[in-house]
Design a protein around this motif. Structure first.
Motif, short mmCIF file in Angstrom:
data_model
loop_
_atom_site.label_atom_id
_atom_site.label_comp_id
_atom_site.label_asym_id
_atom_site.label_seq_id
_atom_site.Cartn_x
_atom_site.Cartn_y
_atom_site.Cartn_z
N LYS A 1 2.29 -2.14 8.62
CA LYS A 1 2.20 -3.60 8.81
C LYS A 1 1.01 -3.94 9.73
CE LYS A 1 4.54 -7.62 10.27
NZ LYS A 1 3.35 -8.55 10.46
N ALA A 2 0.89 -3.09 10.96
CA ALA A 2 -0.04 -3.29 11.72
C ALA A 2 -1.48 -3.19 11.25
CB ALA A 2 0.14 -2.32 13.14
N VAL A 3 -1.44 -2.01 10.30
CA VAL A 3 -2.90 -1.71 9.45
C VAL A 3 -3.17 -3.28 8.82
CG1 VAL A 3 -4.10 -0.69 7.71
CG2 VAL A 3 -2.40 0.46 9.50
N ALA B 1 -2.08 0.84 3.11
CA ALA B 1 -1.20 0.20 4.11
C ALA B 1 -0.14 -0.48 3.25
CB ALA B 1 -1.84 -0.21 5.08
N LEU B 2 -0.55 -1.43 2.32
CA LEU B 2 0.09 -2.25 1.41
C LEU B 2 1.07 -1.39 0.76
CD1 LEU B 2 -2.46 -4.88 0.43
CD2 LEU B 2 -0.40 -5.36 1.82
N ARG C 1 4.49 -2.78 -0.82
CA ARG C 1 3.93 -4.12 -1.33
C ARG C 1 2.95 -3.65 -2.63
NH1 ARG C 1 2.52 -7.24 4.33
NH2 ARG C 1 1.30 -8.61 2.94
N PRO C 2 3.65 -3.20 -3.76
CA PRO C 2 2.67 -2.68 -4.89
C PRO C 2 1.66 -3.61 -5.52
CG PRO C 2 4.85 -2.78 -5.58
CD PRO C 2 5.03 -2.87 -4.05
N SER D 1 -3.12 -14.60 -3.30
CA SER D 1 -3.26 -13.94 -1.86
C SER D 1 -2.36 -13.38 -1.16
CB SER D 1 -3.77 -15.19 -0.95
OG SER D 1 -2.52 -16.04 -0.64
N TYR D 2 -2.64 -12.46 -0.29
CA TYR D 2 -1.79 -11.41 0.37
C TYR D 2 -1.59 -12.09 1.77
CZ TYR D 2 -6.06 -8.99 1.10
OH TYR D 2 -7.24 -8.96 1.49
#
Length: 132
Positions: free
Chosen positions: A67-69, A93-94, A99-100, A131-132
């Motif tokens: 999550k920090a990434v 990181a996702l 979060r695929p 969007s992410y």
């Protein structure tokens, strides 16, 4: 390397970056993270600035902080020095964060720029537009 770093000022961003890189190389990511952050906060210049950002992201990811990434790289541009490394580490990181769909979106967006014939098709895909 420690002797060389010691020759520089304590807050020298280049020395901090090099010292962080040593920690990274030795598999001491937890120790590398604050050193990378300090180097970047003190104005690490290009091309090391781009490399420091990517290496910080990788160290955070290896330390179990996807999550920090994502927060770090979400709005980072690509740099000439590192190419699409920012997007690559963001996608990793996702994925690590479970979060695929967003992983695929980031990866395909970066890949689309390299496709001579189909970049527009990929870029305009409905899956890419979210969007992410």
């Amino acid at each position: 390397m420690q002797a060389l770093v010691a020759e520089r000022a304590e807050d020298d961003p280049d020395a901090l970056y090099e010292w962080a890189s040593v920690h990274d190389y030795l598999g001491k990511e937890q120790e590398a993270v604050p050193l990378y952050r300090a180097a970047l906060d003190r104005g690490l210049s290009e091309p090391r600035g781009a490399q420091g950002m990517v290496q910080l992201a990788n160290s955070l990811r290896n330390a179990g902080a996807p999550k920090a990434v994502v927060d770090l790289l979400r709005n980072q541009p690509s740099y000439e020095t590192t190419g699409d490394a920012v997007q690559t580490f963001l996608a990793l990181a996702l994925r690590d964060a479970g979060r695929p769909d967003e992983t695929l979106r980031v990866a395909l967006t970066a890949l689309a720029q390299t496709l001579p014939l189909y970049s527009r098709v990929i870029a305009n895909s409905p899956q890419i537009g979210r969007s992410y």
